[in-house]
Design a protein around this motif. Structure first.
Motif, PDB file in Angstrom:
ATOM      1  N   TYR A  11     -24.112  16.125  29.860  1.00  0.00           N
ATOM      2  CA  TYR A  11     -22.826  15.619  30.312  1.00  0.00           C
ATOM      3  C   TYR A  11     -22.200  14.699  29.282  1.00  0.00           C
ATOM      4  CZ  TYR A  11     -24.063  17.347  34.909  1.00  0.00           C
ATOM      5  OH  TYR A  11     -24.395  18.154  35.954  1.00  0.00           O
ATOM      6  N   ARG A  12     -20.883  14.874  29.098  1.00  0.00           N
ATOM      7  CA  ARG A  12     -20.119  13.820  28.439  1.00  0.00           C
ATOM      8  C   ARG A  12     -19.973  12.682  29.444  1.00  0.00           C
ATOM      9  NH1 ARG A  12     -15.103  16.896  25.357  1.00  0.00           N
ATOM     10  NH2 ARG A  12     -16.329  17.788  23.655  1.00  0.00           N
ATOM     11  N   MET A  13     -20.008  11.463  28.954  1.00  0.00           N
ATOM     12  CA  MET A  13     -19.971  10.304  29.836  1.00  0.00           C
ATOM     13  C   MET A  13     -18.819   9.384  29.469  1.00  0.00           C
ATOM     14  SD  MET A  13     -22.560  10.877  31.768  1.00  0.00           S
ATOM     15  CE  MET A  13     -22.646   9.296  32.629  1.00  0.00           C
ATOM     16  N   GLY A  14     -18.386   8.614  30.453  1.00  0.00           N
ATOM     17  CA  GLY A  14     -17.289   7.707  30.170  1.00  0.00           C
ATOM     18  C   GLY A  14     -17.247   6.538  31.140  1.00  0.00           C
ATOM     19  N   TRP A  15     -16.421   5.569  30.789  1.00  0.00           N
ATOM     20  CA  TRP A  15     -16.135   4.411  31.646  1.00  0.00           C
ATOM     21  C   TRP A  15     -14.637   4.367  31.938  1.00  0.00           C
ATOM     22  CZ3 TRP A  15     -19.869   1.511  33.799  1.00  0.00           C
ATOM     23  CH2 TRP A  15     -21.139   1.503  33.214  1.00  0.00           C
ATOM     24  N   PHE A  16     -14.338   4.096  33.192  1.00  0.00           N
ATOM     25  CA  PHE A  16     -12.967   3.883  33.637  1.00  0.00           C
ATOM     26  C   PHE A  16     -12.934   2.569  34.413  1.00  0.00           C
ATOM     27  CE2 PHE A  16     -10.892   8.020  32.819  1.00  0.00           C
ATOM     28  CZ  PHE A  16     -11.995   8.759  32.450  1.00  0.00           C
ATOM     29  N   ARG A  17     -11.756   2.026  34.615  1.00  0.00           N
ATOM     30  CA  ARG A  17     -11.647   0.802  35.399  1.00  0.00           C
ATOM     31  C   ARG A  17     -10.407   0.864  36.270  1.00  0.00           C
ATOM     32  NH1 ARG A  17     -10.352  -3.395  30.395  1.00  0.00           N
ATOM     33  NH2 ARG A  17      -8.179  -2.743  30.032  1.00  0.00           N
ATOM     34  N   GLN A  73     -18.819  14.191  32.874  1.00  0.00           N
ATOM     35  CA  GLN A  73     -18.056  15.428  32.721  1.00  0.00           C
ATOM     36  C   GLN A  73     -19.009  16.542  32.297  1.00  0.00           C
ATOM     37  OE1 GLN A  73     -15.724  16.100  29.119  1.00  0.00           O
ATOM     38  NE2 GLN A  73     -13.914  16.395  30.397  1.00  0.00           N
ATOM     39  N   SER A  74     -18.997  17.637  33.061  1.00  0.00           N
ATOM     40  CA  SER A  74     -19.895  18.752  32.753  1.00  0.00           C
ATOM     41  C   SER A  74     -19.396  19.543  31.548  1.00  0.00           C
ATOM     42  CB  SER A  74     -19.995  19.679  33.959  1.00  0.00           C
ATOM     43  OG  SER A  74     -18.734  20.311  34.180  1.00  0.00           O
ATOM     44  N   LEU A  75     -20.269  20.368  31.024  1.00  0.00           N
ATOM     45  CA  LEU A  75     -19.921  21.204  29.877  1.00  0.00           C
ATOM     46  C   LEU A  75     -18.769  22.145  30.207  1.00  0.00           C
ATOM     47  CD1 LEU A  75     -20.388  22.424  27.081  1.00  0.00           C
ATOM     48  CD2 LEU A  75     -22.196  23.845  28.084  1.00  0.00           C
ATOM     49  N   SER A  76     -18.814  22.750  31.388  1.00  0.00           N
ATOM     50  CA  SER A  76     -17.762  23.700  31.755  1.00  0.00           C
ATOM     51  C   SER A  76     -16.401  23.011  31.845  1.00  0.00           C
ATOM     52  CB  SER A  76     -18.106  24.399  33.062  1.00  0.00           C
ATOM     53  OG  SER A  76     -18.254  23.458  34.104  1.00  0.00           O
ATOM     54  N   THR A  77     -16.371  21.801  32.394  1.00  0.00           N
ATOM     55  CA  THR A  77     -15.111  21.065  32.476  1.00  0.00           C
ATOM     56  C   THR A  77     -14.645  20.658  31.083  1.00  0.00           C
ATOM     57  OG1 THR A  77     -15.587  20.230  34.688  1.00  0.00           O
ATOM     58  CG2 THR A  77     -13.966  19.013  33.404  1.00  0.00           C
ATOM     59  N   ALA A  78     -15.566  20.217  30.249  1.00  0.00           N
ATOM     60  CA  ALA A  78     -15.224  19.824  28.882  1.00  0.00           C
ATOM     61  C   ALA A  78     -14.625  20.993  28.108  1.00  0.00           C
ATOM     62  CB  ALA A  78     -16.460  19.285  28.165  1.00  0.00           C
ATOM     63  N   ASN A  96     -10.389  14.505  34.834  1.00  0.00           N
ATOM     64  CA  ASN A  96     -11.269  15.322  33.997  1.00  0.00           C
ATOM     65  C   ASN A  96     -12.743  14.989  34.191  1.00  0.00           C
ATOM     66  OD1 ASN A  96      -8.965  16.484  33.014  1.00  0.00           O
ATOM     67  ND2 ASN A  96      -9.009  15.425  31.052  1.00  0.00           N
ATOM     68  N   SER A  97     -13.039  14.137  35.155  1.00  0.00           N
ATOM     69  CA  SER A  97     -14.432  13.800  35.446  1.00  0.00           C
ATOM     70  C   SER A  97     -14.926  14.603  36.638  1.00  0.00           C
ATOM     71  CB  SER A  97     -14.554  12.312  35.763  1.00  0.00           C
ATOM     72  OG  SER A  97     -15.878  11.995  36.158  1.00  0.00           O
ATOM     73  N   ASP A  98     -16.198  14.975  36.594  1.00  0.00           N
ATOM     74  CA  ASP A  98     -16.799  15.718  37.705  1.00  0.00           C
ATOM     75  C   ASP A  98     -17.548  14.814  38.682  1.00  0.00           C
ATOM     76  OD1 ASP A  98     -17.299  17.951  35.138  1.00  0.00           O
ATOM     77  OD2 ASP A  98     -16.277  18.579  36.981  1.00  0.00           O
TER      78      ASP A  98
END
Length: 129
Positions: free
Chosen positions: A32-38, A99-104, A115-117
């Motif tokens: 998974y791609r990873m991220g932070w949101f606020r 974020q999964s590979l398919s979504t990416a 864009n996050s799963d």
């Protein structure tokens, strides 16, 4: 499916530092791609930073560039956000996202909430002036 649990939030004075962690469980974290949101009261959830599967590339919002650093440890299934020189406008609930590979492949880099799963439950960060 992946489960995300954030920790490390708290109250800090302007100019201080905090380190957020996001522990992942379930499917292979490195996929998974990873991220932070606020999100602040009355505002929409906004992008903070994201990182690719291997950690080779990172992306950050202009408002946090030079102050925040995103990193990941795939061996520990953990995502981090080191926050330095904190400002009152950094106050909000910080969410970990995956974020999964398919979504990416379909939408590209993780920089928008849609864009996050997967999402964690969030951790509160409060910066006092």
């Amino acid at each position: 499916q992946v489960q995300l649990v954030e920790s490390g939030g708290g109250l800090v004075q302007t100019g201080g530092s905090l380190r957020l962690s996001c522990a992942a469980s379930g499917r292979t974290f490195s996929l998974y791609r990873m991220g932070w949101f606020r999100q602040s009261p009355g505002k929409e959830r906004e992008f903070v930073a994201s990182i690719t599967w291997s950690g080779g590339s990172t992306y950050g919002a202009d408002s946090v560039m030079g102050r925040f650093t995103i990193s990941r440890d795939n061996a520990k299934n953990t995502l981090y956000l080191q926050m330095n020189s904190l400002k009152p406008e950094d106050t909000g609930v910080y969410y970990c996202a995956a974020q999964s590979l398919s979504t990416a492949q379909r939408v590209g880099v993780l920089t928008k909430p849609e864009n996050s799963d997967y999402w964690g439950q969030g951790t509160q960060v409060t910066v006092s002036s």
